[in-house]
Design a protein around this motif. Structure first.
Motif, mmCIF file in Angstrom:
data_model
loop_
_atom_site.group_PDB
_atom_site.id
_atom_site.type_symbol
_atom_site.label_atom_id
_atom_site.label_comp_id
_atom_site.label_asym_id
_atom_site.label_seq_id
_atom_site.Cartn_x
_atom_site.Cartn_y
_atom_site.Cartn_z
ATOM 1 N N GLU A 7 50.771 24.478 40.094
ATOM 2 C CA GLU A 7 49.596 24.049 39.341
ATOM 3 C C GLU A 7 48.547 25.156 39.298
ATOM 4 O O GLU A 7 47.913 25.394 38.256
ATOM 5 C CB GLU A 7 49.016 22.777 39.952
ATOM 6 C CG GLU A 7 47.910 22.167 39.110
ATOM 7 C CD GLU A 7 47.498 20.781 39.585
ATOM 8 O OE1 GLU A 7 46.501 20.255 39.057
ATOM 9 O OE2 GLU A 7 48.164 20.235 40.495
ATOM 10 N N ILE A 8 48.357 25.844 40.418
ATOM 11 C CA ILE A 8 47.421 26.968 40.453
ATOM 12 C C ILE A 8 47.871 28.064 39.489
ATOM 13 O O ILE A 8 47.058 28.622 38.726
ATOM 14 C CB ILE A 8 47.305 27.541 41.883
ATOM 15 C CG1 ILE A 8 46.655 26.522 42.820
ATOM 16 C CG2 ILE A 8 46.503 28.844 41.882
ATOM 17 C CD1 ILE A 8 46.689 26.920 44.283
ATOM 18 N N MET A 9 49.165 28.349 39.472
ATOM 19 C CA MET A 9 49.689 29.381 38.581
ATOM 20 C C MET A 9 49.501 28.996 37.117
ATOM 21 O O MET A 9 49.143 29.838 36.282
ATOM 22 C CB MET A 9 51.169 29.624 38.892
ATOM 23 C CG MET A 9 51.416 30.254 40.258
ATOM 24 S SD MET A 9 53.179 30.355 40.701
ATOM 25 C CE MET A 9 53.744 31.598 39.522
ATOM 26 N N MET A 36 48.964 33.916 48.766
ATOM 27 C CA MET A 36 49.132 33.986 47.316
ATOM 28 C C MET A 36 48.084 34.934 46.736
ATOM 29 O O MET A 36 46.889 34.780 46.987
ATOM 30 C CB MET A 36 48.964 32.587 46.711
ATOM 31 C CG MET A 36 49.139 32.515 45.211
ATOM 32 S SD MET A 36 48.981 30.786 44.631
ATOM 33 C CE MET A 36 49.362 30.978 42.894
ATOM 34 N N THR A 37 48.543 35.915 45.960
ATOM 35 C CA THR A 37 47.645 36.878 45.326
ATOM 36 C C THR A 37 47.753 36.754 43.809
ATOM 37 O O THR A 37 48.865 36.741 43.263
ATOM 38 C CB THR A 37 47.984 38.318 45.741
ATOM 39 O OG1 THR A 37 47.778 38.462 47.145
ATOM 40 C CG2 THR A 37 47.111 39.326 45.000
ATOM 41 N N ILE A 38 46.611 36.643 43.147
ATOM 42 C CA ILE A 38 46.554 36.612 41.686
ATOM 43 C C ILE A 38 45.767 37.827 41.215
ATOM 44 O O ILE A 38 44.601 38.004 41.585
ATOM 45 C CB ILE A 38 45.874 35.326 41.178
ATOM 46 C CG1 ILE A 38 46.598 34.087 41.709
ATOM 47 C CG2 ILE A 38 45.834 35.311 39.645
ATOM 48 C CD1 ILE A 38 45.924 32.775 41.350
ATOM 49 N N LYS A 39 46.406 38.656 40.427
ATOM 50 C CA LYS A 39 45.738 39.826 39.862
ATOM 51 C C LYS A 39 45.558 39.633 38.358
ATOM 52 O O LYS A 39 46.499 39.250 37.658
ATOM 53 C CB LYS A 39 46.552 41.095 40.125
ATOM 54 C CG LYS A 39 46.607 41.498 41.588
ATOM 55 C CD LYS A 39 47.365 42.805 41.791
ATOM 56 C CE LYS A 39 47.383 43.202 43.268
ATOM 57 N NZ LYS A 39 48.127 44.478 43.478
ATOM 58 N N MET A 40 44.360 39.887 37.878
ATOM 59 C CA MET A 40 44.085 39.836 36.442
ATOM 60 C C MET A 40 43.569 41.196 35.993
ATOM 61 O O MET A 40 42.722 41.797 36.661
ATOM 62 C CB MET A 40 43.062 38.748 36.117
ATOM 63 C CG MET A 40 43.563 37.335 36.356
ATOM 64 S SD MET A 40 42.413 36.082 35.726
ATOM 65 C CE MET A 40 43.171 34.583 36.347
ATOM 66 N N THR A 41 44.079 41.657 34.843
ATOM 67 C CA THR A 41 43.707 42.971 34.327
ATOM 68 C C THR A 41 43.332 42.864 32.856
ATOM 69 O O THR A 41 44.088 42.301 32.053
ATOM 70 C CB THR A 41 44.868 43.976 34.477
ATOM 71 O OG1 THR A 41 45.294 44.006 35.844
ATOM 72 C CG2 THR A 41 44.426 45.374 34.046
ATOM 73 N N GLY A 42 42.145 43.387 32.516
ATOM 74 C CA GLY A 42 41.682 43.370 31.135
ATOM 75 C C GLY A 42 41.493 44.768 30.588
ATOM 76 O O GLY A 42 42.298 45.663 30.847
ATOM 77 N N THR A 43 40.379 44.978 29.865
ATOM 78 C CA THR A 43 40.094 46.267 29.240
ATOM 79 C C THR A 43 38.675 46.691 29.601
ATOM 80 O O THR A 43 37.738 45.902 29.449
ATOM 81 C CB THR A 43 40.207 46.161 27.706
ATOM 82 O OG1 THR A 43 41.480 45.625 27.366
ATOM 83 C CG2 THR A 43 40.038 47.528 27.052
ATOM 84 N N PRO A 44 38.482 47.932 30.084
ATOM 85 C CA PRO A 44 37.141 48.376 30.467
ATOM 86 C C PRO A 44 36.256 48.672 29.248
ATOM 87 O O PRO A 44 36.757 48.948 28.157
ATOM 88 C CB PRO A 44 37.417 49.653 31.252
ATOM 89 C CG PRO A 44 38.702 50.171 30.697
ATOM 90 C CD PRO A 44 39.504 48.945 30.355
ATOM 91 N N GLN A 74 49.124 38.348 37.048
ATOM 92 C CA GLN A 74 50.314 38.597 37.879
ATOM 93 C C GLN A 74 50.171 37.870 39.211
ATOM 94 O O GLN A 74 49.058 37.730 39.740
ATOM 95 C CB GLN A 74 50.501 40.092 38.131
ATOM 96 C CG GLN A 74 50.795 40.909 36.884
ATOM 97 C CD GLN A 74 50.901 42.386 37.208
ATOM 98 O OE1 GLN A 74 50.009 42.962 37.838
ATOM 99 N NE2 GLN A 74 51.991 43.000 36.796
ATOM 100 N N PHE A 75 51.321 37.450 39.778
ATOM 101 C CA PHE A 75 51.326 36.724 41.055
ATOM 102 C C PHE A 75 52.235 37.424 42.059
ATOM 103 O O PHE A 75 53.325 37.881 41.708
ATOM 104 C CB PHE A 75 51.835 35.292 40.854
ATOM 105 C CG PHE A 75 51.099 34.517 39.796
ATOM 106 C CD1 PHE A 75 49.927 33.855 40.096
ATOM 107 C CD2 PHE A 75 51.589 34.465 38.497
ATOM 108 C CE1 PHE A 75 49.245 33.140 39.122
ATOM 109 C CE2 PHE A 75 50.923 33.748 37.512
ATOM 110 C CZ PHE A 75 49.741 33.088 37.827
#
Length: 383
Positions: A265-267, A180-188, A282-283
């Motif tokens: 639950e993790i999601m 399972m891969t969780i990607k998080m993207t914000g703002t630099p 994203q998953f």
């Protein structure tokens, strides 16, 4: 097992070991196995592209329902450091799980049954890509295309177990699992102005801190595990605040429904924490394995066959092995069982550079397969 046949398959096993191929790259391996069967047997071969199967056809007019056996053939991206003449010729790739031995043993079975007068058809499935969990999902088409097959069996060599010892479970043999891969993207933003950006690091930190509670064994009836394999956030740049990251986990469970409940639950928590941090989430999933659940009657048949052969047997009653096996895909279609043959007490662990398959266990597997073929009464879980 005939000595001449054992000699042939040991030599074949050594050739396979010296030429390991990764999942979905088993071109030489598949061709070599098919050529071996063409040269030494009269079995009919069916090339299915990524995998193939061979069939012994009985000429008995009152033949029983067919039986199938499966072997996996792929290697691993692990250096081979054994000191043997057949050491891997390919740097960084090795048969570090014994699939070379599984495939060789199935060829040994082919040699043994080729000229026997059996009262049933026998299917031998040589399956690709077991290590990724995808091979059996594709090779199970053999069962769907051949409805005469009523039972299927496979074996795996087992480390830290006496040579030739047969171990089997009458329930779940191996846990289900998935990557399972969780990607998080914000703002630099500049590191001196963190309030100007969106940083996912604290969302990841809060999520990771909650994983032990999510995977608390007291909340489930079977084994569950959540293992973090990678957490990476931001870059090696002290002037820039982190704005993106990835968390990778292997989640596994004795029961697929509990694995899926833990995943959801993790999601849910990941989404909540991402929203608080103002970042996207994203998953993705890969290396997905089903639970491998043996049919009880089939497991009993394996134990009986092993005892008739005088083998030492162990019925595993302390739960499944945590490691996964894609053989479970076959068992969702037909009843069957996966059993384990001891590779030796002092054998190094699977998936390590020092591991090597023990040639001495090939006759144990072949003779047990033969006994399963000739034993009276095909297994039918619907009876």
């Amino acid at each position: 097992m005939k000595e001449e046949n054992l000699k042939k398959v040991v030599e074949l096993r050594h050739r396979l070991h010296a030429h390991p191929e990764l999942s979905y790259q088993e071109y030489w391996t598949k061709d070599t196995l098919m050529e071996f069967l063409k040269v030494y047997t009269n079995l009919t071969l069916y090339d299915k592209g990524k995998y193939f199967y061979a069939v012994y056809r009985s000429d008995n007019l009152n033949k029983r329902a067919a039986i199938a056996f499966r072997a996996d053939i792929d290697g691993l991206p692990i250096e081979d450091q054994i000191e043997e003449p057949y050491r891997s010729k390919f740097p960084g790739i090795g048969h570090k799980c014994g699939h070379d031995g599984h495939a060789a043993a199935l060829c040994g079975l082919a040699l043994e049954i080729d000229r026997m007068k059996l009262d049933r058809d026998v299917y031998l499935i040589y399956q690709h890509a077991e290590e990724t969990g995808q091979g059996a999902a594709e090779a199970k088409s053999c069962l769907l295309e051949n409805e005469d097959i009523v039972e299927i069996y496979a074996y795996h060599n087992q480390t830290e177990s006496e040579t030739g010892e047969i171990t089997i479970s009458k329930g779940c043999s191996n846990c289900a699992s998935k990557g399972m891969t969780i990607k998080m993207t914000g703002t630099p933003t500049h590191a001196s102005l963190p309030e100007k950006g969106k940083n996912p690091v604290f969302a990841f930190a809060r999520l990771v801190s909650k994983l032990p509670q999510i995977a608390d064994a007291g909340r489930y009836k079977g084994i569950v595990l959540c293992t973090v394999v990678q957490l990476s956030v931001g870059e090696y740049a002290f002037g820039i605040a982190a704005d993106a990251g990835v968390l990778r986990m292997t989640i596994r469970g004795e029961y697929e429904e509990e694995l899926n409940r833990m995943q959801l639950e993790i999601m849910e928590i990941a989404r909540e924490e991402a929203e608080k941090a103002g970042v996207t989430c994203q998953f993705t999933f890969e290396d997905e394995f089903p639970e491998t659940r043996n049919g009880e009657k089939c497991a009993e048949k394996v134990l009986k066959a092993a005892k008739l052969l005088g083998y030492r047997t162990v019925e595993k009653k302390d739960g499944p092995y945590r490691g996964s096996e894609d053989f479970g895909h076959f068992l969702k279609i037909r009843p069957g069982a996966l059993f384990f043959v001891g590779n030796g007490i002092d054998c190094p662990s699977f998936h390590t550079a020092a591991y090597d398959f023990n040639d001495e266990i090939i006759p144990y597997a072949v003779e047990l397969f033969k006994k399963l073929i000739v034993m009276e009464g095909a297994i039918d879980e619907d009876e």
